[in-house]
Design a protein around this motif. Structure first.
Motif, PDB file in Angstrom:
ATOM      1  N   UNK A 161       0.829  -1.211   0.000  1.00 21.16           N
ATOM      2  CA  UNK A 161       0.000   0.000   0.000  1.00 21.16           C
ATOM      3  C   UNK A 161       0.864   1.261   0.000  1.00 21.16           C
ATOM      4  N   UNK A 162       0.304   2.325  -0.543  1.00 22.63           N
ATOM      5  CA  UNK A 162       0.993   3.611  -0.531  1.00 22.63           C
ATOM      6  C   UNK A 162       0.689   4.352   0.770  1.00 22.63           C
ATOM      7  N   UNK A 163       1.714   4.914   1.355  1.00 23.87           N
ATOM      8  CA  UNK A 163       1.556   5.688   2.585  1.00 23.87           C
ATOM      9  C   UNK A 163       0.552   6.814   2.367  1.00 23.87           C
ATOM     10  N   UNK A 164      -0.362   6.963   3.309  1.00 24.82           N
ATOM     11  CA  UNK A 164      -1.324   8.056   3.250  1.00 24.82           C
ATOM     12  C   UNK A 164      -2.588   7.763   2.475  1.00 24.82           C
ATOM     13  N   UNK A 165      -2.744   6.531   1.970  1.00 25.72           N
ATOM     14  CA  UNK A 165      -3.902   6.220   1.131  1.00 25.72           C
ATOM     15  C   UNK A 165      -4.937   5.387   1.867  1.00 25.72           C
ATOM     16  N   UNK A 166      -6.073   5.225   1.197  1.00 31.96           N
ATOM     17  CA  UNK A 166      -7.154   4.361   1.660  1.00 31.96           C
ATOM     18  C   UNK A 166      -7.383   3.272   0.631  1.00 31.96           C
ATOM     19  N   UNK A 167      -7.553   2.048   1.099  1.00 35.50           N
ATOM     20  CA  UNK A 167      -7.829   0.918   0.210  1.00 35.50           C
ATOM     21  C   UNK A 167      -9.093   0.198   0.652  1.00 35.50           C
ATOM     22  N   UNK A 168      -9.692  -0.539  -0.293  1.00 36.98           N
ATOM     23  CA  UNK A 168     -10.800  -1.443   0.002  1.00 36.98           C
ATOM     24  C   UNK A 168     -10.252  -2.864  -0.018  1.00 36.98           C
ATOM     25  N   UNK A 169     -10.388  -3.559   1.095  1.00 33.76           N
ATOM     26  CA  UNK A 169      -9.994  -4.969   1.149  1.00 33.76           C
ATOM     27  C   UNK A 169     -11.261  -5.814   1.225  1.00 33.76           C
ATOM     28  N   UNK A 170     -11.466  -6.597   0.165  1.00 31.68           N
ATOM     29  CA  UNK A 170     -12.566  -7.555   0.140  1.00 31.68           C
ATOM     30  C   UNK A 170     -12.023  -8.862   0.698  1.00 31.68           C
ATOM     31  N   UNK A 171     -12.383  -9.182   1.923  1.00 30.56           N
ATOM     32  CA  UNK A 171     -11.813 -10.334   2.612  1.00 30.56           C
ATOM     33  C   UNK A 171     -12.791 -11.506   2.520  1.00 30.56           C
ATOM     34  N   UNK A 172     -12.358 -12.571   1.860  1.00 31.14           N
ATOM     35  CA  UNK A 172     -13.198 -13.736   1.596  1.00 31.14           C
ATOM     36  C   UNK A 172     -12.727 -14.888   2.469  1.00 31.14           C
ATOM     37  N   UNK A 173     -13.646 -15.462   3.215  1.00 33.43           N
ATOM     38  CA  UNK A 173     -13.311 -16.548   4.139  1.00 33.43           C
ATOM     39  C   UNK A 173     -13.836 -17.867   3.573  1.00 33.43           C
ATOM     40  N   UNK A 174     -12.927 -18.704   3.079  1.00 33.90           N
ATOM     41  CA  UNK A 174     -13.287 -20.005   2.519  1.00 33.90           C
ATOM     42  C   UNK A 174     -13.108 -21.136   3.524  1.00 33.90           C
ATOM     43  N   UNK A 199     -14.002  -4.258   3.781  1.00 37.12           N
ATOM     44  CA  UNK A 199     -13.403  -3.405   4.800  1.00 37.12           C
ATOM     45  C   UNK A 199     -12.735  -2.200   4.155  1.00 37.12           C
ATOM     46  N   UNK A 200     -12.774  -1.084   4.850  1.00 39.52           N
ATOM     47  CA  UNK A 200     -12.062   0.132   4.451  1.00 39.52           C
ATOM     48  C   UNK A 200     -10.805   0.214   5.300  1.00 39.52           C
ATOM     49  N   UNK A 201      -9.656   0.235   4.624  1.00 35.97           N
ATOM     50  CA  UNK A 201      -8.363   0.198   5.309  1.00 35.97           C
ATOM     51  C   UNK A 201      -7.659   1.529   5.080  1.00 35.97           C
ATOM     52  N   UNK A 202      -7.289   2.179   6.169  1.00 34.89           N
ATOM     53  CA  UNK A 202      -6.641   3.493   6.070  1.00 34.89           C
ATOM     54  C   UNK A 202      -5.189   3.403   6.541  1.00 34.89           C
ATOM     55  N   UNK A 203      -4.300   3.813   5.657  1.00 36.62           N
ATOM     56  CA  UNK A 203      -2.873   3.822   5.951  1.00 36.62           C
ATOM     57  C   UNK A 203      -2.421   5.258   6.214  1.00 36.62           C
ATOM     58  N   UNK A 231      -8.880  -0.120  10.307  1.00 37.04           N
ATOM     59  CA  UNK A 231      -9.877  -0.491   9.299  1.00 37.04           C
ATOM     60  C   UNK A 231     -11.190  -0.830   9.968  1.00 37.04           C
ATOM     61  N   UNK A 232     -12.236  -0.897   9.160  1.00 36.97           N
ATOM     62  CA  UNK A 232     -13.526  -1.325   9.675  1.00 36.97           C
ATOM     63  C   UNK A 232     -14.361  -1.915   8.566  1.00 36.97           C
ATOM     64  N   UNK A 233     -15.231  -2.838   8.968  1.00 42.05           N
ATOM     65  CA  UNK A 233     -16.117  -3.501   8.021  1.00 42.05           C
ATOM     66  C   UNK A 233     -17.304  -2.606   7.707  1.00 42.05           C
ATOM     67  N   UNK A 234     -17.692  -2.583   6.438  1.00 37.09           N
ATOM     68  CA  UNK A 234     -18.884  -1.827   6.053  1.00 37.09           C
ATOM     69  C   UNK A 234     -19.956  -2.720   5.422  1.00 37.09           C
ATOM     70  N   UNK A 235     -19.585  -3.965   5.061  1.00 41.21           N
ATOM     71  CA  UNK A 235     -20.544  -4.864   4.434  1.00 41.21           C
ATOM     72  C   UNK A 235     -20.075  -6.304   4.622  1.00 41.21           C
ATOM     73  N   UNK A 236     -21.008  -7.182   4.984  1.00 42.13           N
ATOM     74  CA  UNK A 236     -20.706  -8.602   5.147  1.00 42.13           C
ATOM     75  C   UNK A 236     -21.762  -9.384   4.374  1.00 42.13           C
ATOM     76  N   UNK A 237     -21.358 -10.013   3.250  1.00 40.75           N
ATOM     77  CA  UNK A 237     -22.314 -10.625   2.332  1.00 40.75           C
ATOM     78  C   UNK A 237     -21.962 -12.087   2.100  1.00 40.75           C
ATOM     79  N   UNK A 238     -22.996 -12.927   2.121  1.00 40.57           N
ATOM     80  CA  UNK A 238     -22.818 -14.364   1.986  1.00 40.57           C
ATOM     81  C   UNK A 238     -22.479 -14.751   0.553  1.00 40.57           C
ATOM     82  N   UNK A 239     -21.575 -15.732   0.426  1.00 38.51           N
ATOM     83  CA  UNK A 239     -21.247 -16.322  -0.872  1.00 38.51           C
ATOM     84  C   UNK A 239     -22.120 -17.552  -1.084  1.00 38.51           C
ATOM     85  N   UNK A 240     -22.840 -17.597  -2.207  1.00 39.89           N
ATOM     86  CA  UNK A 240     -23.667 -18.762  -2.523  1.00 39.89           C
ATOM     87  C   UNK A 240     -22.877 -19.713  -3.421  1.00 39.89           C
ATOM     88  N   UNK A 241     -23.317 -20.993  -3.421  1.00 39.97           N
ATOM     89  CA  UNK A 241     -22.605 -22.038  -4.165  1.00 39.97           C
ATOM     90  C   UNK A 241     -21.118 -21.998  -3.807  1.00 39.97           C
TER      91      UNK A 241
END
Length: 587
Positions: free
Chosen positions: A453-466, A542-546, A480-490
């Protein structure tokens, strides 16, 4: 990938044999006797609950006073092997403990109280013995000194500081700095305390040994205070009414020694490693199931889950609510009332409890979280209880009030983000169906860094738990903090594609699988955190702030320096078996 991993294991084993370093053993020379879970439960059940008073954690000031004004402070804290009493009626237990001397060392270690903007320098010293008293596994990637000794390094969890003072897993050192890891640079860490006021904690972070070093007792609380911000809120204060609660679980042999398994779930692959450690006794501030006498007034409790793998779902037996004011190292924008609080390993909840309202004279802090979380075994009458509050019959006048608002941190949105990353969690099994190791993005800790990541930036991390477990994800340096938690189908189809396509979420059309239910994010987690729970079978956005989140400014130090940072699952048995990755900041 697997061939490289197996070769690494063979090399580590050969290095161990060549160096002559002995595998750590219990304090006695004999191997630990075989023991069943039923026996461990009997030992824990033999300890009468609520007979030891909750200890006050000793305090060290991380600042000095010069001419009436606060100035930088200097501390020297060692790690010692000593005996510790976890219960009135139980033999003393061998532990590792932090303290200014062997006599003063405690489990947990001393509370370090710092002031915002005032530097705290700590010289960390290792006085640990030649061999560990707990069993550990040299076939997971870990620090193995050539001349013996217990490797250790301290990480200030939630701290914002340069990489050299972050406690990188490879910055380990043995007693008297006889041997050091490849990332070790200095014995003294200077914590800048430039972030907002809040609750941190320090703990061991040695490569592959975090789980056994923390199990041995190497944990302690750290708080950054900001009187200008906090004093007007008039929250409960002072040593009697503002208390830390460091909670963790342990199992014991009848002779008082800490139990850890000596055989792994796949012993032909990992002779000792198992995927999670769960104890049968609940320890708070170093005592099993303690009690605390409280007045009929408001109290503040800073609750830290310092367990290796256990989640806690806390509630109070008589229906008293928690008023939560902070989560991890950040305050909430405004207080949140809740009947229960789910804390994963390494999470912190900062709460107010008002004992003036109940009609009863006692309240038990209870736990209802299954283990492993979320679909494991239910708690029993041992692990379902934490501690007891004994409430004075007389009402007390308390000047404390609950403010309607606290802080005004920036909202967590995708606006202004410069990059989206997919972070995918995997668990691998042997032919027996037992776990062998866990990866992030299909990579081990030894693989080259991919997150820059670049210093001073904000990134979106889509964290998938398999996997089947909820993983507490911890990112060093960032918030960082979570803003959305959505179920994976199939899910099985998606998982098979991810393995075949070597972790290509876009190529496996992840968006087509994101049509399941949405989970609500608890209001008490809606702030800038350093640990976020990652739900199994879901994608957590998640929104991740550096940067310095409260001021939206860049770090006032070189965050790009070696050895960089890491991010990992904070279930320690997962972290120590490859669920950890390097993180390198760039300009």
């Amino acid at each position: 990938m697997e061939a490289i991993r197996l070769l690494t294991i063979l090399i580590l084993l050969s290095m161990r044999i060549w160096s002559g370093a002995a595998t750590p053993a219990p304090s006695s020379t004999a191997a630990p006797p075989p023991i069943t879970e039923a026996t461990l439960q009997q030992v824990a059940a033999s300890l009468k609950m609520y007979v030891d008073e909750l200890p006050k954690i000793p305090k060290l000031f991380g600042y000095s006073m010069r001419h009436g004004s606060p100035a930088p402070g200097n501390l020297t804290i060692g790690m010692f092997e000593k005996k510790w009493k976890f219960h009135r009626d139980f033999p003393s237990t061998t532990v590792f403990a932090y303290g200014t001397s062997a006599e003063a060392a405690t489990v947990p270690g001393p509370l370090i109280e710092a002031l915002k903007g005032i530097k705290t320098s700590v010289t960390w010293q290792n006085y640990l013995p030649q061999n560990h008293f707990l069993s550990w596994d040299p076939t997971v990637t870990c620090a193995i000194p050539k001349h013996g000794g217990v490797p250790t390094v301290v990480h200030l969890h939630g701290g914002v500081h340069p990489p050299q003072e972050d406690g990188n897993p490879n910055a380990w050192f043995t007693s008297s700095y006889r041997e050091t890891g490849p990332a070790w640079t200095q014995p003294t860490y200077t914590y800048l305390n430039i972030q907002h006021a809040g609750n941190l904690w320090y703990h061991d972070h040695a490569l592959g040994l975090t789980r056994v070093n923390i199990l041995a007792g190497l944990v302690g609380p750290y708080v950054i205070r900001d009187p200008k911000l906090e004093k007007p809120w008039n929250l409960p204060s002072g040593p009697d009414f503002d208390r830390h609660l460091m909670v963790f679980d342990r199992s014991f042999y009848m002779n008082g020694s800490i139990y850890i398994n000596s055989t792994g779930d796949n012993p032909s692959i990992h002779p000792q490693w198992q995927p999670e450690y769960f104890g049968d006794a609940i320890i708070v501030n170093g005592k099993a199931w303690p009690f605390l006498k409280v007045q009929r007034r408001k109290y503040r409790f800073r609750i830290i889950n310092a367990s290796n793998a256990r989640f806690f779902n806390f509630s109070l037996s008589n229906g008293l609510p928690f008023i939560q004011v902070g989560s991890d190292a950040s305050y909430l924008n405004s207080p949140v009332q809740t009947q229960s609080i789910l804390l994963s390993p390494a999470e912190t909840a900062d709460v107010i409890v008002d004992f003036s309202t109940p009609n009863t004279n006692e309240s038990v802090l209870t736990n209802s979280a299954p283990y492993p979380y979320p679909t494991g075994n239910p708690v029993d009458n041992l692990t379902g209880n934490v501690m007891k509050f004994i409430i004075s019959p007389e009402n007390q006048n308390s000047p404390c009030k609950i403010p309607t608002s606290l802080v005004n941190y920036p909202a967590a949105t995708t606006e202004g983000s410069v990059k989206t990353r997919y972070i995918v969690l995997y668990e691998y099994e042997s032919t027996t169906g037992n776990p062998t190791h866990l990866y992030i993005n299909g990579k081990s800790f030894l693989d080259p860094v991919t997150e820059l990541p670049k210093v001073g930036t904000t990134e979106v991390w889509e964290v998938i738990n398999l996997t089947q477990d909820n993983h507490p994800l911890h990112i060093h340096l960032a918030t960082f903090q979570a803003i959305k938690v959505e179920e994976l189908v199939d899910l099985d189809t998606f998982r098979n594609c991810m393995i075949a396509q070597k972790n290509d979420a876009v190529g496996c059309n992840v968006t087509a699988h994101l049509s399941g239910k949405l989970l609500s994010i608890p209001n008490y987690e809606k702030t800038w955190k350093n640990v976020v729970k990652i739900v199994p079978g879901y994608q957590t956005t998640t929104i991740v702030r550096f940067n310095m989140v409260e001021t939206n400014t860049t770090y006032p130090f070189n965050a790009t320096a070696a050895p960089g940072y890491v991010y990992h699952c904070h279930i320690l048995d997962h972290e120590n078996n490859q669920m950890i990755r390097p993180l390198k900041m760039v300009l």
